[in-house]
Scaffold this motif. Structure first.
Motif: not given
Length: 595
Positions: A44-48, A50-55, A292-301
């Motif tokens: 659940e991310l805004p466009p910018d 979300l783009t950075a998540l998969f960069a 969330s996915l972004e939380g798992c990425v942020k915390r290295g899970y």
């Protein structure tokens, strides 16, 4: 970065394993041999962002290696969001369209924005077609309006609580919304998408209580989707939510754990809490959602989940047992709130019984005797303990059930002599081998109601139960329909010649007419599998096992109806049928020996 608890194996040890999604507790137990659960990550991310998540592509690589899917919140229909979906499609990661609305419309799906949700779905279809995007499903997040949730998280809760209290008896508001949402979910399925919902765990208690009090108050809705996720997040309630995970993650619903952080003010799960919740969720089945996915990425899970130790047994949370013990009281209160007059009548009856202790003790003793002695006997009539407990062909047709009956008898004939009688079962076929007096009563009932029907003839109801093997009825195939009356039928789900015949049906509980139990518009249903299993005993005899696995509309009224009416009637008719089948097969076998 802190290490995720329970990860000690070699890197990439799970990367090449395929998924085996399972929806039942029994299948989950057999899974403990090294097959990864299917993880669905909510994003659940805004466009910018979300783009950075998969960069850099590492997130896509991790998702693909885990065999995971993504539920993407469609906050907007921007080019950036389309690009993210396209990248997931190219990486082979399944994507679910998580529909959310504009903040002014409440953001989440509520009874007040049903028509706005339908318009949002139409906009999604137009956007996905224009962008050539692929989605496997559409998810609806059923929560109170975001403005109400934000107010409840702050100091100004009073107005929201008063608003919720004012909705308690507004049946029309919820009823109108359910009609729209059920039609919408049916349209989504007709468009080829899998339907999914995110629900609070309280929906389980309301279903079992036959209540909609909380639904009317807070705006939740009981919708029958293909996949239902219970939002059992422990980042706020910790041990309480862990108790919910232990008790509620089974059945038809699937557990959603979180929050791992990344968005919003909700505190994130620690690595130990996240590991605990994953193991608690996995004990019930092989499908888990993570917010969330972004939380798992942020915390290295995310990357470390490749080597997560799923086989470590979870400890029962401290509050799990007290919560389980409190469930009957909670359901009773919900049922009483939904039906206050019935509750009052019950209290009066209980009060009068208490004034006559002997009568009360008599009723209590009779109820306990039936539940402990009579009912188990009716459910397993003629079957051994091993036969009643072990898996049989056809169990997978109804992986999660509310009731299971296994009955058996021994036939003095080999399976080859029993099978022809079995495959010709059915109305206007070989019948169900009832005695003549039942045949005559059945015929009278059919004549009165169906005499003007096109199919009706006196012969079709005069001799319902065959006394001979009918050659033209011996070719039975998967997908065939076997009528069991003028209106209802069973569908053939499995045919193993001289070994097993598995049937399935879904009906309306009152009319008995067939329906699609998975249709979101269906509010009341009864469905079951009916399996006949032939097992040779080695002395030219056959052990026939008949297993019924059923589910029905939740609620105490439906459960009481099944207990008082269906179970005794089912026992009576099945035992009579087995006796008729046995007599015919043994008579035919003796005649064959004499020839």
């Amino acid at each position: 970065m802190t290490q995720l608890a329970g990860i000690d194996g070699p890197a990439g040890a799970w990367a090449d394993r395929r998924l085996d999604p399972v929806q039942s507790r029994q299948a989950a137990a057999s899974r403990r041999s090294g097959v990864l659960p299917h993880l669905s990550f909510c994003c659940e991310l805004p466009p910018d962002r979300l783009t950075a998540l998969f960069a850099d592509g590492s997130v896509l690589a991790d998702l693909a290696a885990l065999g995971a899917s993504v539920s993407l919140a469609l906050i907007d229909f921007s080019a950036e969001r389309a690009s993210a979906v396209r990248r997931l499609n190219e990486a082979g990661v399944p994507v679910t369209a998580w529909l959310v609305l504009e903040r002014g419309d409440g953001y989440y799906c509520t009874p007040d924005n049903a028509h706005s949700t339908a318009l949002r779905y139409d906009a999604f279809k137009t956007w996905s077609a224009a962008e050539r995007l692929s989605f496997v499903g559409v998810a609806f997040d059923i929560e109170p309006a975001i403005q109400e949730l934000e107010a409840m998280a702050g100091p100004e809760r009073g107005p929201v609580l008063r608003q919720w209290a004012g909705r308690l008896f507004d049946h029309r508001r919820l009823g109108r919304a359910l009609v729209v949402y059920r039609d919408l979910l049916a349209q989504v399925r007709a468009d080829g998408y899998r339907t999914e919902t995110y629900q609070f765990g309280t929906i389980v208690e309301e279903r079992e209580a036959g209540s909609a009090v909380l639904q009317r108050a807070v705006g939740s809705m009981d919708l029958r989707a293909d996949r239902e996720w219970l939002m059992l997040y422990s980042s706020l309630l910790n041990d309480v939510a862990a108790g919910f995970l232990w008790n509620y993650a089974g059945g038809r619903a699937r557990p959603a754990v979180g929050d791992t952080g990344g968005t919003g003010p909700i505190p994130a799960l620690s690595c130990e809490q996240f590991a605990r919740d994953l193991r608690l969720a996995s004990r019930w089945g092989n499908e888990i959602a993570v917010f969330s996915l972004e939380g798992c990425v942020k915390r290295g899970y995310l990357a470390k989940l490749r080597d997560f130790d799923w086989d470590e047994p979870p400890a029962e949370p401290a509050l799990a047992r007290p919560m389980r013990m409190a469930q009957p009281a909670v359901r009773a209160m919900l049922a009483a709130a939904e039906h206050p007059l019935v509750a009052l009548a019950a209290l009066v009856a209980i009060w009068r019984l208490l004034r006559h202790p002997r009568l009360a003790l008599g009723w209590l003793a009779a109820g306990l005797a039936h539940n402990l002695l009579v009912r188990p006997r009716l459910r397993t009539w003629g079957a051994t303990t091993d036969e009643a407990r072990r898996s049989l062909p056809g169990d997978e047709v109804m992986p999660v059930v509310r009731v299971q009956h296994t009955r058996a008898t021994t036939i003095d004939a080999p399976p080859a002599a029993v099978w022809p009688w079995l495959v010709q079962l059915g109305f206007r076929r070989g019948g169900y081998y009832y005695p003549g007096w039942i045949d005559r009563l059945w015929g009278v009932a059919i004549r009165r109601r169906y005499r003007s029907a096109e199919w009706y003839t006196d012969e079709s109801v005069a001799n319902v139960n065959a006394d001979r093997i009918i050659p033209e009825l011996q070719d039975l195939r998967i997908g065939d329909r076997i009528q069991d009356g003028p209106d209802g039928y069973f569908e053939v789900r499995e045919v193993i010649p001289e070994r097993a015949l598995v049937l399935y049906t879904a009906r309306h509980p009152l009319s008995g007419r067939p329906l699609n139990a998975s249709d979101p518009r269906v509010a009341a249903y009864v469905e079951c599998s009916w399996a006949f299993v032939l097992e040779p005993t080695g002395d030219d005899r056959t052990r026939i096992l008949v297993r019924t696995r059923g589910d029905h509309t939740p609620g105490p009224l439906a459960g009481l109806t099944m207990l008082v009416l269906f179970e005794p009637a089912d026992w009576l008719m099945q035992t009579i049928m087995l006796r008729g089948l046995r007599n015919r097969a043994e008579r035919e076998a003796r005649a064959a020996d004499m020839r």
